[in-house]
Design a protein around this motif. Structure first.
Motif: not given
Length: 165
Positions: A68-72
């Motif tokens: 839902s909210d992928p990050r590096s």
């Protein structure tokens, strides 16, 4: 087209492990990704691959929690998994024709492994003779107060699966 070709990782350096043992992913691991859909497509393909690749189930389970909210940081961990897939091409589930007919189950719980909600993770695999027939890694529904309680919940979960089989 293979996953490695699709992600541009065909020429990557292979990795011997699917995920670093000390890696602690959470909802704020790194900066926001510019292309969220690329991460989501990759995780979808990896989820499909877990049907025949038990060795990546835990890593894919952890990475799929952040679609839902992928990050590096999540994408970096996914790239390490892709490097592992390059290292282990040709692996999969093997069903032998001659084997005993007894059920064997192995289960474990990782107490409080989810830093965002404090929930534990249950993992198990069940063998019919020498052939793997069922496996799962899943976050427990409730927060356990101790590692013993998390282990008990894991045993209860695998007992239900054995009863069904």
């Amino acid at each position: 087209m293979s996953i490695l070709e699709d992600t541009g990782m065909l020429a990557c350096k292979p990795s011997a492990v699917p995920m670093a043992a000390d890696l602690k992913l959470n909802a704020e691991s790194g900066s926001q990704l510019p292309d969220l859909e690329a991460y989501r497509r990759l995780i979808g393909k990896l989820l499909y691959l877990t049907i025949s690749r038990l060795d990546i189930c835990y890593t894919v389970h952890k990475l799929s929690q952040f679609v839902s909210d992928p990050r590096s940081g999540h994408m970096n961990a996914a790239n390490i998994l892709l490097r592992y897939l390059k290292h282990t091409t040709g692996q999969g589930v093997l069903f032998k024709t001659k084997s005993d007919t007894s059920l064997h189950a192995y289960v474990d719980a990782d107490w409080g492994s989810c830093f965002d909600r404090g929930k534990s993770t249950t993992g198990y695999c069940i063998f019919f003779g020498n052939s793997l027939i069922s496996w799962k890694a899943k976050k427990q529904k409730t927060v356990s107060k101790s590692s013993a309680e998390a282990e008990y919940r894991a045993l209860s979960f695998v007992s239900s699966e054995l009863t069904w089989l």
